[in-house]
Design an enzyme around this catalytic site. Structure first.
Site, PDB file in Angstrom:
ATOM      1  N   LYS A  13       0.792  -1.215   0.028  1.00 23.42           N
ATOM      2  CA  LYS A  13      -0.040  -0.043  -0.056  1.00 23.42           C
ATOM      3  C   LYS A  13       0.791   1.415  -0.187  1.00 23.42           C
ATOM      4  O   LYS A  13       0.655   2.095  -0.851  1.00 23.42           O
ATOM      5  CB  LYS A  13      -0.891  -0.113   1.299  1.00 23.42           C
ATOM      6  CG  LYS A  13      -2.064  -1.143   1.248  1.00 23.42           C
ATOM      7  CD  LYS A  13      -2.854  -1.016   2.490  1.00 23.42           C
ATOM      8  CE  LYS A  13      -2.157  -1.160   3.939  1.00 23.42           C
ATOM      9  NZ  LYS A  13      -1.588  -2.610   4.326  1.00 23.42           N
ATOM     10  N   ARG A  88     -10.404   0.356   8.188  1.00 22.71           N
ATOM     11  CA  ARG A  88      -9.886  -0.971   8.621  1.00 22.71           C
ATOM     12  C   ARG A  88     -10.913  -1.658   9.533  1.00 22.71           C
ATOM     13  O   ARG A  88     -10.687  -2.805   9.541  1.00 22.71           O
ATOM     14  CB  ARG A  88      -8.690  -0.858   9.390  1.00 22.71           C
ATOM     15  CG  ARG A  88      -7.682  -1.218   8.675  1.00 22.71           C
ATOM     16  CD  ARG A  88      -6.541  -0.775   9.785  1.00 22.71           C
ATOM     17  NE  ARG A  88      -5.140  -1.368   9.615  1.00 22.71           N
ATOM     18  CZ  ARG A  88      -3.993  -1.128   8.965  1.00 22.71           C
ATOM     19  NH1 ARG A  88      -3.817  -0.019   8.577  1.00 22.71           N
ATOM     20  NH2 ARG A  88      -3.068  -1.812   8.826  1.00 22.71           N
ATOM     21  N   ARG A 127      11.760  -6.158   5.658  1.00 19.77           N
ATOM     22  CA  ARG A 127      11.830  -4.939   6.035  1.00 19.77           C
ATOM     23  C   ARG A 127      12.161  -4.408   7.453  1.00 19.77           C
ATOM     24  O   ARG A 127      12.956  -3.650   7.737  1.00 19.77           O
ATOM     25  CB  ARG A 127      10.355  -4.002   5.750  1.00 19.77           C
ATOM     26  CG  ARG A 127      10.319  -2.789   6.083  1.00 19.77           C
ATOM     27  CD  ARG A 127       8.987  -2.036   5.867  1.00 19.77           C
ATOM     28  NE  ARG A 127       8.046  -2.790   6.772  1.00 19.77           N
ATOM     29  CZ  ARG A 127       6.652  -2.686   6.645  1.00 19.77           C
ATOM     30  NH1 ARG A 127       6.149  -1.785   5.816  1.00 19.77           N
ATOM     31  NH2 ARG A 127       5.887  -3.156   7.617  1.00 19.77           N
ATOM     32  N   ARG A 129      10.469  -3.617  10.207  1.00 27.06           N
ATOM     33  CA  ARG A 129       9.927  -2.393  11.281  1.00 27.06           C
ATOM     34  C   ARG A 129       9.552  -2.868  12.503  1.00 27.06           C
ATOM     35  O   ARG A 129       9.516  -3.884  12.567  1.00 27.06           O
ATOM     36  CB  ARG A 129       8.349  -1.819  10.510  1.00 27.06           C
ATOM     37  CG  ARG A 129       8.135  -0.277  10.834  1.00 27.06           C
ATOM     38  CD  ARG A 129       6.920   0.031   9.988  1.00 27.06           C
ATOM     39  NE  ARG A 129       5.791  -0.641  10.178  1.00 27.06           N
ATOM     40  CZ  ARG A 129       4.445  -0.710   9.316  1.00 27.06           C
ATOM     41  NH1 ARG A 129       4.762   0.147   8.205  1.00 27.06           N
ATOM     42  NH2 ARG A 129       3.471  -1.282   9.803  1.00 27.06           N
ATOM     43  N   ARG A 140      -1.397  -9.380  13.277  1.00 32.15           N
ATOM     44  CA  ARG A 140      -1.700  -8.569  12.348  1.00 32.15           C
ATOM     45  C   ARG A 140      -2.442  -9.037  10.912  1.00 32.15           C
ATOM     46  O   ARG A 140      -3.600  -8.805  10.667  1.00 32.15           O
ATOM     47  CB  ARG A 140      -0.498  -7.634  11.709  1.00 32.15           C
ATOM     48  CG  ARG A 140       0.121  -6.661  12.736  1.00 32.15           C
ATOM     49  CD  ARG A 140       1.295  -6.305  12.244  1.00 32.15           C
ATOM     50  NE  ARG A 140       1.520  -5.359  11.110  1.00 32.15           N
ATOM     51  CZ  ARG A 140       2.697  -5.202  10.363  1.00 32.15           C
ATOM     52  NH1 ARG A 140       3.848  -5.529  10.790  1.00 32.15           N
ATOM     53  NH2 ARG A 140       2.421  -4.753   9.195  1.00 32.15           N
TER      54      ARG A 140
HETATM   55  P1  AP5 Z   1       4.626  -1.441   1.973  1.00 29.83           P
HETATM   56  O1  AP5 Z   1       4.367  -0.978   0.888  1.00 29.83           O
HETATM   57  O2  AP5 Z   1       5.263  -0.897   3.250  1.00 29.83           O
HETATM   58  O3  AP5 Z   1       3.253  -2.295   2.322  1.00 29.83           O
HETATM   59  P2  AP5 Z   1       1.961  -1.747   3.200  1.00 29.83           P
HETATM   60  O4  AP5 Z   1       0.883  -2.441   2.535  1.00 29.83           O
HETATM   61  O5  AP5 Z   1       1.959  -0.519   3.418  1.00 29.83           O
HETATM   62  O6  AP5 Z   1       2.496  -2.644   4.503  1.00 29.83           O
HETATM   63  P3  AP5 Z   1       2.177  -2.197   6.106  1.00 29.83           P
HETATM   64  O7  AP5 Z   1       3.171  -3.103   6.879  1.00 29.83           O
HETATM   65  O8  AP5 Z   1       2.428  -0.549   6.001  1.00 29.83           O
HETATM   66  O9  AP5 Z   1       0.878  -2.457   6.374  1.00 29.83           O
HETATM   67  P4  AP5 Z   1       0.058  -2.410   7.569  1.00 29.83           P
HETATM   68  O10 AP5 Z   1      -1.436  -2.455   7.115  1.00 29.83           O
HETATM   69  O11 AP5 Z   1       0.218  -3.639   8.553  1.00 29.83           O
HETATM   70  O12 AP5 Z   1       0.621  -1.129   8.403  1.00 29.83           O
HETATM   71  P5  AP5 Z   1       0.001   0.458   8.843  1.00 29.83           P
HETATM   72  O13 AP5 Z   1       1.347   1.079   8.931  1.00 29.83           O
HETATM   73  O14 AP5 Z   1      -0.945   0.787   7.742  1.00 29.83           O
HETATM   74  O15 AP5 Z   1       5.563  -2.760   1.731  1.00 29.83           O
HETATM   75  C1  AP5 Z   1       5.928  -3.675   2.590  1.00 29.83           C
HETATM   76  C2  AP5 Z   1       7.508  -4.304   2.248  1.00 29.83           C
HETATM   77  O16 AP5 Z   1       7.510  -4.967   1.039  1.00 29.83           O
HETATM   78  C3  AP5 Z   1       8.434  -3.055   2.244  1.00 29.83           C
HETATM   79  O17 AP5 Z   1       9.830  -3.374   2.392  1.00 29.83           O
HETATM   80  C4  AP5 Z   1       8.425  -2.734   0.563  1.00 29.83           C
HETATM   81  O18 AP5 Z   1       9.567  -2.202   0.083  1.00 29.83           O
HETATM   82  C5  AP5 Z   1       8.441  -4.155   0.314  1.00 29.83           C
HETATM   83  N1  AP5 Z   1       7.456  -4.377  -1.207  1.00 29.83           N
HETATM   84  C6  AP5 Z   1       6.130  -3.703  -1.519  1.00 29.83           C
HETATM   85  N2  AP5 Z   1       5.949  -4.130  -2.801  1.00 29.83           N
HETATM   86  C7  AP5 Z   1       6.792  -5.071  -3.121  1.00 29.83           C
HETATM   87  C8  AP5 Z   1       6.938  -5.836  -4.384  1.00 29.83           C
HETATM   88  N3  AP5 Z   1       6.200  -5.781  -5.026  1.00 29.83           N
HETATM   89  N4  AP5 Z   1       7.775  -6.817  -4.329  1.00 29.83           N
HETATM   90  C9  AP5 Z   1       8.662  -7.019  -3.269  1.00 29.83           C
HETATM   91  N5  AP5 Z   1       8.764  -6.322  -2.417  1.00 29.83           N
HETATM   92  C10 AP5 Z   1       7.591  -5.378  -2.092  1.00 29.83           C
HETATM   93  O19 AP5 Z   1      -0.330   0.004  10.343  1.00 29.83           O
HETATM   94  C11 AP5 Z   1       0.333  -0.211  11.310  1.00 29.83           C
HETATM   95  C12 AP5 Z   1      -0.650  -0.637  12.542  1.00 29.83           C
HETATM   96  O20 AP5 Z   1      -1.066   0.958  12.910  1.00 29.83           O
HETATM   97  C13 AP5 Z   1      -1.789  -1.294  12.773  1.00 29.83           C
HETATM   98  O21 AP5 Z   1      -1.133  -2.749  12.689  1.00 29.83           O
HETATM   99  C14 AP5 Z   1      -2.395  -0.757  13.739  1.00 29.83           C
HETATM  100  O22 AP5 Z   1      -1.949  -0.930  14.876  1.00 29.83           O
HETATM  101  C15 AP5 Z   1      -2.394   0.681  13.378  1.00 29.83           C
HETATM  102  N6  AP5 Z   1      -3.522   1.376  12.440  1.00 29.83           N
HETATM  103  C16 AP5 Z   1      -3.174   1.550  11.002  1.00 29.83           C
HETATM  104  N7  AP5 Z   1      -4.237   2.171  10.567  1.00 29.83           N
HETATM  105  C17 AP5 Z   1      -5.230   1.902  11.448  1.00 29.83           C
HETATM  106  C18 AP5 Z   1      -6.563   1.961  11.428  1.00 29.83           C
HETATM  107  N8  AP5 Z   1      -7.302   2.405  10.195  1.00 29.83           N
HETATM  108  N9  AP5 Z   1      -7.325   1.463  12.464  1.00 29.83           N
HETATM  109  C19 AP5 Z   1      -6.750   1.162  13.510  1.00 29.83           C
HETATM  110  N10 AP5 Z   1      -5.451   0.754  13.778  1.00 29.83           N
HETATM  111  C20 AP5 Z   1      -4.745   1.350  12.552  1.00 29.83           C
HETATM  112 MG    MG Z   2       2.278   0.813   4.747  1.00 31.81          MG
END
Ligand code: AP5
Ligand code: MG
Length: 190
Positions: A13, A88, A127, A129, A140
């Site tokens: 994303k 979400r 990655r 994080r 997750r």
């Molecule tokens: P990346 O682009 O970072 O993927 P992403 O889908 O953004 O993954 P996230 O880990 O950010 O998703 P998430 O939904 O768990 O976390 P968020 O920060 O939203 O890609 C991932 C990796 O793969 C990178 O290293 C990238 O380079 C690599 N990659 C990408 N595409 C590739 C490809 N085609 N080939 C190879 N490699 C590739 O949320 C974190 C936390 O915040 C949640 O767990 C929750 O606690 C909280 N939170 C966030 N939003 C909410 C909400 N709306 N409600 C409640 N809690 C929330």
């Molecule tokens: Mg993300």
């Protein structure tokens, strides 16, 4: 355009949002990034959110909705936005509808990036994080399956869902999304 980029943890994303926000000339609204920012600043909201993120659980709706509501009110969102990681839960989706209704606005599309868990797991472990530890990743995935995935049906029934194969290289995924956006643009110009 008003777009939601949707998908499980590690689906790409944030990666795809980088070029897509430039392409669409809209702000990138990632709730994960916004939450990490308030955590880094040490605000009360940040302190409240931290333990949920560390455990791989969803941050409570009221905290997240407040952050999104504040951001969506800003002027730069009137011409469109790219939401990443929000909504979400069904409650968040319903709130989003109300917030948009208040501005007489509506979503154009929800792009779902579909990627199998084995690939997601590898991407996240590579990655590294702070919430990318093996046990937190599993949590997750479970939370996504139970609380977030049901939104696919919600948006499909509204005719907004566009599913994209999120496997392959970043560029391959980019091309697939680009095609959807271009199709939408030409359909709306006809
Ligand atoms: P990346 O682009 O970072 O993927 P992403 O889908 O953004 O993954 P996230 O880990 O950010 O998703 P998430 O939904 O768990 O976390 P968020 O920060 O939203 O890609 C991932 C990796 O793969 C990178 O290293 C990238 O380079 C690599 N990659 C990408 N595409 C590739 C490809 N085609 N080939 C190879 N490699 C590739 O949320 C974190 C936390 O915040 C949640 O767990 C929750 O606690 C909280 N939170 C966030 N939003 C909410 C909400 N709306 N409600 C409640 N809690 C929330
Ligand atoms: Mg993300």
């Amino acid at each position: 355009m008003r777009v939601v980029i949707f998908g499980p943890p590690g689906a790409g994303k944030g990666t795809q949002a980088e070029w897509l926000t430039t392409h669409l000339s809209v702000p990138h609204l990632s709730t994960g990034e916004m939450l990490r920012e308030v955590i880094a600043k040490g605000t009360a909201v940040g302190r409240a959110a931290q333990s949920y993120i560390d455990d791989g659980k969803l941050v409570p709706n009221d905290l997240v909705i407040q952050i999104v509501d504040d951001r969506l009110k800003e002027d730069d969102c009137r011409a469109g936005f790219l939401l990443d990681g929000f909504p979400r839960t069904l409650a968040q989706a319903e709130t989003l509808n109300k917030l948009l209704d208040a501005h007489s606005e509506a979503l154009d599309m929800v792009i779902d990036l579909a990627v199998p868990n084995e690939i997601l797991n590898k991407r996240l472990l590579d990655r590294g994080r702070t919430d990318d530890a093996e046990d937190v990743i599993q949590k997750r995935f479970e939370v996504f399956q139970a609380e977030t995935k049901p939104l696919l049906e919600h948006y499909d029934s509204r005719g907004l869902l566009r599913s994209v194969d999120g496997t392959g290289t970043r560029d391959e995924v980019r091309q697939r999304i680009r095609q959807l956006i271009d199709q939408h643009a030409s359909a709306n110009n006809d």
